[in-house]
Enzyme design. Structure first.
Site, PDB file in Angstrom:
ATOM      1  N   GLY A   1     -26.972 -20.650   7.922  1.00  0.00           N
ATOM      2  CA  GLY A   1     -25.734 -20.317   7.216  1.00  0.00           C
ATOM      3  C   GLY A   1     -24.905 -19.335   8.017  1.00  0.00           C
ATOM      4  O   GLY A   1     -24.928 -19.320   9.256  1.00  0.00           O
ATOM      5  N   SER A   2     -24.216 -18.470   7.295  1.00  0.00           N
ATOM      6  CA  SER A   2     -23.263 -17.569   7.949  1.00  0.00           C
ATOM      7  C   SER A   2     -23.913 -16.599   8.917  1.00  0.00           C
ATOM      8  O   SER A   2     -23.222 -16.024   9.761  1.00  0.00           O
ATOM      9  CB  SER A   2     -22.492 -16.777   6.890  1.00  0.00           C
ATOM     10  OG  SER A   2     -21.790 -17.666   6.066  1.00  0.00           O
ATOM     11  N   THR A   3     -25.243 -16.398   8.808  1.00  0.00           N
ATOM     12  CA  THR A   3     -25.871 -15.476   9.772  1.00  0.00           C
ATOM     13  C   THR A   3     -25.724 -16.021  11.179  1.00  0.00           C
ATOM     14  O   THR A   3     -25.784 -15.287  12.155  1.00  0.00           O
ATOM     15  CB  THR A   3     -27.359 -15.260   9.449  1.00  0.00           C
ATOM     16  OG1 THR A   3     -28.014 -16.522   9.518  1.00  0.00           O
ATOM     17  CG2 THR A   3     -27.560 -14.691   8.055  1.00  0.00           C
TER      18      THR A   3
END
Lengths: 646, 379
Positions: free
Chosen positions: A326-328
């Site tokens: 995801g956004s990580t």
């Protein structure tokens, strides 16, 4: 009387001659016997003596005591426990059923146990001791001993068996041992005679399995005299084996237990890395299981329970689970773009809520869009459109390369079961494995850690560690073997411009310390302990256009297995990073609500080396945190007291 | 010998008789039995029970019987020969059809206080009847075919019966014992040569018949032959006995492992250590010296018997003594050869040493006859 005997001299002389011939024949044969006896007993005596010794002397193996496993502070994680057991010798018992009935009044024995014991005894020779019951308490043991006169053939014995004092807290890391099976023997190429001992315990998973040779030690031998039936008559001599080496892990048992307790009720994985040397301070996967059950021989019911639990307690999610990051993953995308020189961190990109790429519409999490946004703001608010844009400039191959440099898409050499490799996808990979050309949409998906990208919590923690330090931090699990410190692995500089990293870290700082940051709710109050990080929410389902128009169903209304994964990677303290962390909560919802608070609590626990003061938390959370701390304290307290540190 | 002669020459009577017993022979028999007691004590792990004590009692009873038999004039026993043979034959027939089943073969009659093996009786009775027969037969007729057939029948009838039991060991003893009496009586050597040739033919026939419809021996007997020829091909099965026996014997060395120190015996590697294989225990614990000492005692018994036979003044006494000596010799020679791996395992006990009632009593009774012949010899 009848007729007189004819004892004429002639006939008697004939008898005498023949008698002498007979006598000579007899003595001839006796001579043969004597000669044969001489050749066997004098000339060949040595050879026969050797055979006689071979007959009577048996070599028995002595199992060495298995090496212990400790945490970094010397708290035992795997020990050899004295195990009180009751054995019975059939020939001494007389009426075995009667004796077992009497025994039953002293220690708990089921009908099944008794039938099994009788069957075992009848199968073996009458002098072979058969184990009736194991793991008795000291009191039960004493009861058996006191009643010994009424229990012929019954003996109470002490043996060693493996035990894991912290139970489920370290189950996925330390693993467990079990009796060696035919399957094990066929799989491993190991000539160690110890493996031939029936029910010899070998490591089945985790450190117990991977460091098997270190922990096992070498066999001792016992020469015993046996009779023709195999009964042991006496011991001639014994050579003790070498006990296995003790292993000290980098784990912090207290922290590990805390994390496991904190994760209660979730299906999650958490990894905490010490930034000084890459030591893994905690590798927690929840839910967990009690490894002691496996050592004792797990019941079918427990086994089914563990297997059918949708939260998969047997999976070591922290190292073997892989998730779309995801956004990580935006850290990798951003660094790749800046490194490649295709992005100026100050450059603003307009976010209107979605991006059209080759006819497909890719949405930002915020339908109304973020407006003009630069790198700092894009990380802080986790804008997606920004990354849809920059990823097309830099291309998937450079993004993947950066991801690998940050620690994703590679398998770490750790003594753990099934360490996952994850995936940092490239064009070549897709062509080779899937036989398809890479499409631009794939890059767009990958830029926000969706699509093909997969990473384990361990890899994400390494990424956080490398971003926090600018060094090539490599995780280490074994601190010392047999008291000898193991070297930390490479931590050479990453080779990324420090100015860029500093900008990135400032953005990560803002994520949890700026009011508009996605993890602001999980900030740490004292300035010198500030938390920095990046939230992530990865979809496990595809959101259709219709659904999007109708209004996206919130996670709470979805069935558990279709909810988003919640992620958080981060480190603390911001000013002098000491610990990096990655949290993945399976189907936990949003990264900011489900994962970031866990990271905050765990890092605080690590920094304070115990429960942090409530003042570390924002005032509005303190009462809630207080109850949480109480709950966790209660959960940790029984059985796993970690207060007495070595 | 007749009353006339009896009166003419000096023959001991009444209470003087014991003085004329063959005392060296009695001492030798006691010494051999002593070896037996020692070994039975050892194989029981240093205990008089369960074997030594009953064996001592039987030896006592046997010695008493020997004295009683020795006191009875030898001509009485000569006259009883035919009767003894007949009774033994009837008993053999009886066990053939009604005997208690033990050890896979019908071999004994349960008398309550002991188990009587008619085949043991027959070993002596056949020697007696043959000695009496040649005593009666005119020496000139000894080698005439017609007069050879009768003793051959007397021997072969019980031999066939025990073979049917089946008891190969006893059959060999009956055959060789009876043959020895015939040989001593002066039957022409050509008969023996032809019998030996026929025997070789029989062996060939027995081996050839294996696996065919007219198989002559039982399977287990064939296996014993196989095992004898090559014990190593079945070290844990049929060859186990002989392999372990040889190991025990050989490992004794010069002086042995010491009384009650025999590992083969004590650890139960030896089969039937108190009966047929007791010699191996002796050889293991007392070594070559102990084993040769026993062999020497046996040899001396044979020597004294032969001397006694040569001194006899009548054919019955002479032939009887020689026949009994031969039977005794066959006992220990076959047993020793068997445990040393020179002969197949046929189940012959070591005389006066192996545990067992029938053999002990019958042998001591037989020596009673030898003593009777010795005592009642005209001097």
């Amino acid at each position: 009387m009848r007729r007189p005997t004819r004892d004429s001299g002639e006939s008697l002389r004939g008898i005498s001659r023949r008698a002498l011939v007979l006598g000579a024949a007899q003595f001839g044969f006796m001579g043969i016997l004597a000669a044969r006896m001489r050749s066997m007993q004098v000339e060949e005596a040595e050879q026969y003596r050797l055979l006689a010794d071979e007959n009577r002397i048996n070599l028995r193996l002595l199992a060495p005591s298995r090496g212990l496993v400790f945490d970094r502070n010397g708290i035992p994680l795997a020990v050899n426990e004295q195990n009180y057991r009751v054995v019975m010798v059939r020939e001494d018992a007389g009426d075995i059923r009667e004796v077992l009935e009497r025994l039953r009044r002293l220690i708990p024995l089921s009908d099944e146990d008794i039938e099994r014991a009788i069957e075992d005894m009848m199968r073996h020779s009458p002098f072979v001791p058969v184990t009736i019951a194991e793991r008795l308490t000291w009191e039960e043991m004493a009861r058996v001993n006191i009643n010994a006169p009424a229990l012929p053939g019954v003996q109470a014995e002490v043996g060693l068996s493996r035990a894991y004092p912290l139970g489920s807290d370290t189950a996925h890391v330390v693993g467990y041992v079990g009796p060696v099976s035919d399957f094990d023997l066929s799989r491993i190429d190991d000539q160690d005679p110890l493996l031939q001992i029936p029910k010899f315990q070998i490591g089945k998973t985790g450190v117990e399995n991977k460091l098997e040779k270190t922990l096992r030690g070498s066999a001792g031998t016992r020469r015993i005299e046996v009779n023709a039936l195999g009964r042991v008559m006496r011991e001639i001599d014994r050579v003790e084996g070498m006990p296995g080496n003790d292993v000290q892990l980098t784990l912090d048992a207290a922290l590990q237990s805390y994390v496991e307790a904190r994760l209660e009720g979730e299906s999650a994985g958490v990894v905490v890395i010490d930034l000084e040397n890459g030591d893994l301070r905690a590798i927690a996967s929840a839910p967990s299981f009690d490894p002691n059950l496996f050592v004792r021989g797990i019941s079918t019911r427990n086994w089914t329970e563990l297997n059918e639990n949708p939260f998969r307690p047997l999976a070591a999610k922290a190292v073997q689970g892989t998730y779309p990051p995801g956004s990580t993953f935006k850290l990798a995308t951003a660094l790749a773009a800046v490194e490649a020189g295709v992005l100026d961190p100050e450059e603003t990109i307009y976010c209107r809520g979605y991006v059209e790429v080759s006819g497909n519409r890719f949405h930002c999490w915020k339908p109304t869009g973020h407006g003009n946004i630069n790198l700092h703001e894009s990380l802080k608010q986790s804008c997606d459109c920004y990354y849809y844009e920059i990823c097309q400039r830099v291309g998937i191959d450079l993004i993947s390369e950066m991801a690998v440099r940050l620690g994703l898409g590679q398998r770490y050499d750790l003594p753990l079961s099934a360490v996952a490799e994850g995936l940092a996808p490239t064009r070549d990979w897709k062509l080779k494995v899937r036989g398809e050309d890479w499409r631009i949409g794939d890059t767009v998906n990958a830029s926000i850690g969706q699509g093909f990208v997969l990473a384990s919590p361990l890899q994400l923690a390494v990424m956080a560690a490398r971003v926090a330090t600018g060094r090539q931090i490599t995780p280490r699990l074994v601190r010392a073997i047999d008291g000898i410190e193991q070297p930390s692995m490479s931590d050479a500089p990453l080779g990324i411009n420090e100015n860029i990293l500093r900008r990135l870290r400032a953005a990560l700082d803002a994520v949890s310390n700026h009011t508009r940051g996605t993890a602001y709710g999980s900030r740490i109050v004292p300035d010198d302990r500030r938390l920095a990080g990046k939230t992530g929410t990865s979809q496990v389902r595809r959101i259709t256009q219709e659904e999007r128009e109708a209004g996206i169903t919130s996670n709470e209304d979805l069935p558990w297995e279709r909810r988003d994964h919640a992620l958080f990677v981060g480190y603390a303290p911001v000013e002098a990073p000491r610990y990096a962390i990655a949290v993945v909560v399976e189907h936990g919802g949003g990264g900011s609500t489900a994962a970031a608070p866990i990271a905050r609590d765990v890092l605080l626990q690590a920094m304070f080396d115990g429960p942090p003061p409530l003042s570390a938390y924002p005032a509005n959370l303190r009462s809630q945190i207080e109850t949480q701390q109480e709950r966790i304290k209660e959960r940790i307290a029984p059985g796993s007291s970690t207060s007495g540190r070595a | 010998m007749s009353y006339l002669e009896y009166n003419a020459k000096y023959v001991p009577t009444g209470l003087r008789k014991p003085l004329y017993l063959n005392w060296p022979l009695i001492l030798l028999l006691s010494a051999v039995a002593g070896f037996g007691f020692l070994m039975l004590y050892s194989v029981a792990g240093g205990s008089a029970t369960p074997w030594m004590e009953p064996q001592v009692k039987r030896f006592g009873v046997g010695m008493a019987a020997m004295f009683v038999i020795a006191m009875v004039p030898i001509w009485f026993w000569r006259n009883m020969s035919a009767m003894a043979y007949a009774v033994s034959l009837v008993l053999l027939l009886y066990v053939e059809f009604f005997g208690a089943v033990g050890m896979g073969a019908q071999r004994w009659i349960d008398l309550g206080f002991m188990r009587l093996q008619p085949s043991e009786l027959m070993k002596i009775a056949s020697v007696m009847v043959l000695a009496a027969y040649y005593d009666w037969l005119a020496p000139s007729r000894t080698s005439r075919p017609l007069w050879v057939i009768l003793p051959v029948l007397l021997i072969s009838l019980p031999t066939l019966l025990v073979l049917k039991q089946p008891d190969l060991g006893t059959a060999i003893l009956l055959l060789a014992g009876g043959g020895a009496v015939m040989f001593a009586a002066g039957v022409h050597w050509a008969y023996f040569a032809s019998v030996i040739l026929a025997g070789i033919g029989a062996v060939v026939a027995v081996l050839q018949s294996r696996g065919t419809s007219w198989q002559l021996l039982k399977d287990y007997q064939y296996r014993r032959i196989d095992t004898f020829l090559d014990p190593s091909n079945d070290p844990l099965g049929a060859g186990y006995h002989i392999t372990q026996a040889k190991i025990a014997l050989g490992s004794g060395g010069w002086t042995g492992k010491g009384f009650m120190q025999g590992t083969q015996t004590r650890l139960n590697f030896l089969p039937e250590k108190h009966t047929d294989f007791i010699f191996t225990t002796l050889a293991e614990e007392f070594g070559y010296i102990g084993a040769s000492a026993l062999l020497l005692l046996y040899a001396l018994i044979i020597v004294f018997c032969i001397i006694s036979a040569l001194q006899s003044r009548d054919r019955f006494s002479s032939l009887l003594t020689l026949g009994i000596a031969m039977t005794f010799f066959l006992f220990f020679a076959v047993n020793m050869a068997m445990v040393m791996g020179l002969l197949p395992v046929v189940g012959v006990p070591l005389p006066l040493v192996s545990y067992g009632g029938s053999a002990m009593l019958v042998l001591l009774g037989a020596f009673g006859l030898v003593q009777s012949a010795h005592v009642h010899r005209p001097r």
